[in-house]
Write an enzyme that holds these catalytic residues in place. Structure first.
Site, PDB file in Angstrom:
ATOM      1  N   ARG A 259       0.825  -1.205   0.000  1.00  0.00           N
ATOM      2  CA  ARG A 259       0.000   0.000   0.000  1.00  0.00           C
ATOM      3  C   ARG A 259       0.863   1.261   0.000  1.00  0.00           C
ATOM      4  NH1 ARG A 259      -3.491  -0.505   5.206  1.00  0.00           N
ATOM      5  NH2 ARG A 259      -1.397  -1.089   5.950  1.00  0.00           N
TER       6      ARG A 259
ATOM      7  N   SER B 278      -6.515   3.459   5.838  1.00  0.00           N
ATOM      8  CA  SER B 278      -6.190   2.103   5.380  1.00  0.00           C
ATOM      9  C   SER B 278      -5.801   2.071   3.913  1.00  0.00           C
ATOM     10  CB  SER B 278      -7.364   1.155   5.631  1.00  0.00           C
ATOM     11  OG  SER B 278      -8.514   1.577   4.934  1.00  0.00           O
TER      12      SER B 278
ATOM     13  N   GLU C 254     -20.115   2.068  -0.597  1.00  0.00           N
ATOM     14  CA  GLU C 254     -19.295   1.556  -1.701  1.00  0.00           C
ATOM     15  C   GLU C 254     -19.984   1.644  -3.059  1.00  0.00           C
ATOM     16  OE1 GLU C 254     -17.521   0.274   2.008  1.00  0.00           O
ATOM     17  OE2 GLU C 254     -19.587   0.143   1.244  1.00  0.00           O
TER      18      GLU C 254
ATOM     19  N   PHE D  92     -15.351  -5.217   0.631  1.00  0.00           N
ATOM     20  CA  PHE D  92     -16.510  -4.353   0.497  1.00  0.00           C
ATOM     21  C   PHE D  92     -16.606  -3.733  -0.897  1.00  0.00           C
ATOM     22  CE2 PHE D  92     -15.336  -3.816   5.133  1.00  0.00           C
ATOM     23  CZ  PHE D  92     -16.190  -4.819   5.545  1.00  0.00           C
TER      24      PHE D  92
ATOM     25  N   ARG E 206      -2.264  -5.843   2.831  1.00  0.00           N
ATOM     26  CA  ARG E 206      -1.584  -5.022   3.815  1.00  0.00           C
ATOM     27  C   ARG E 206      -0.508  -5.837   4.534  1.00  0.00           C
ATOM     28  NH1 ARG E 206      -6.075  -2.675   6.809  1.00  0.00           N
ATOM     29  NH2 ARG E 206      -4.623  -1.874   8.351  1.00  0.00           N
TER      30      ARG E 206
END
Length: 317
Positions: free
Chosen positions: A13, A40, A61, A86, A170
């Site tokens: 990320r 995030s 979303e 999501f 992550r």
């Protein structure tokens, strides 16, 4: 030191965020859209530098994907970022109709994919996203193996005129590819040559496959390792060559064994060069709580377990 022996682990990320900020500095059309996921998605730096180009829609979303499509229709290059579970689950209809069917120039960034959310459990695991996205026309599906490939894939996505789904974890991974690597969609990378069997993976599993190949080498088994970052369009030529030249294939993925990388490879194998195969992944169940590393091990994807599964497959030849 060889890249496969490095112990430093990197969050992909960070590479995504760094490249996105550079792209935005060079091109005012680059914008970011997120679902209350500034932290995030590592968009804090982007927000500080380009506050007017970050759209935070909140936990919505479906709206997020629609906003991305609208921005693309207005000539922007939106990077739509959110937790992969999501983004792809809640907004699948919008991804299908507004992005894929419309061939909109939207870059979908599925953050914290696979089982990266660990202890948050089955609702937050994203082990179906390959299956949902790879069936959609016009949508390249990409899971980079390290920070270097992530940076290259983000740079490529910005220049590609069309939708992209980029799947990022992550969980820290070591460098595998050389600095300056140029990403080619639909092109696998040979990380290790071999003639006895081929190990194929992407994302967080690629470095585990390299370690498994090292274990196999101690037993005299020469394993080829392919980094198959692009799930669609998949590198059929590399898969066919692997089948014909090594005679057996093992795949591993942070995803269900149904509908993901292993299934995509198997489709090519059965059509063009049938050989014994073993697909490693989550075996059609809801993955429980636990760290991503623990769960991968539990589902038989520790390097040693991969090596054992490979030996068992070779006994079938």
């Amino acid at each position: 030191m060889d890249a496969t022996t490095k112990t430093n682990l990197y969050d992909c990320r960070d590479a995504f965020a760094s490249v996105l900020e550079k792209l935005a500095a060079d091109n005012e059309a680059v914008v970011a859209v997120c679902n209350d996921s500034v932290g995030s998605s590592k968009l804090g730096g982007f927000k500080s530098k380009f506050p007017e180009r970050l759209v935070n829609v909140g936990i919505a979303e479906q709206n997020m994907v629609g906003v991305g499509a609208g921005l693309a229709n207005g000539g922007r290059i939106p990077f739509v970022c959110g937790a992969s579970c999501f983004l792809t689950g809640r907004a699948l209809e919008q991804i299908k109709a507004d992005i894929s069917y419309s061939n909109a120039n939207v870059k979908l960034i599925g953050i914290s994919s696979g089982m990266a959310y660990g202890e948050l459990g089955p609702t937050h695991h994203s082990i179906e996203d390959f299956a949902w996205t790879r069936v959609l026309p016009n949508l390249p599906v990409i899971a980079p193996c390290d920070r270097i490939e992530t940076a290259a894939a983000v740079a490529w996505a910005a220049t590609y005129d069309g939708p992209v789904f980029l799947r990022l974890s992550r969980v820290g991974v070591p460098d595998l590819l050389p600095e300056g690597h140029v990403f080619e969609v639909g092109k696998a990378n040979v990380l290790r040559e071999g003639t006895d069997v081929t190990l194929i993976a992407n994302g967080t599993l690629t470095h585990r496959m390299v370690k498994a190949a090292d274990i196999l080498a101690k037993d005299g088994i020469n394993a080829r390792v392919l980094n198959m970052a692009t799930v669609r369009p998949i590198d059929e030529a590399a898969i066919i060559a692997a089948a014909k030249e090594t005679g057996a294939i093992v795949t591993a993925e942070e995803h269900s064994i149904y509908g993901g990388l292993g299934s995509a490879v198997a489709e090519v194998v059965v059509d063009h060069a049938p050989v014994p195969m073993k697909r490693l992944g989550v075996p059609g169940v809801y993955a429980p709580t636990g760290s991503a590393e623990f769960l991968l091990d539990e589902f038989g994807m520790a390097p040693g377990a991969i090596a054992e599964a490979t030996v068992a497959l070779l006994r079938r030849k």
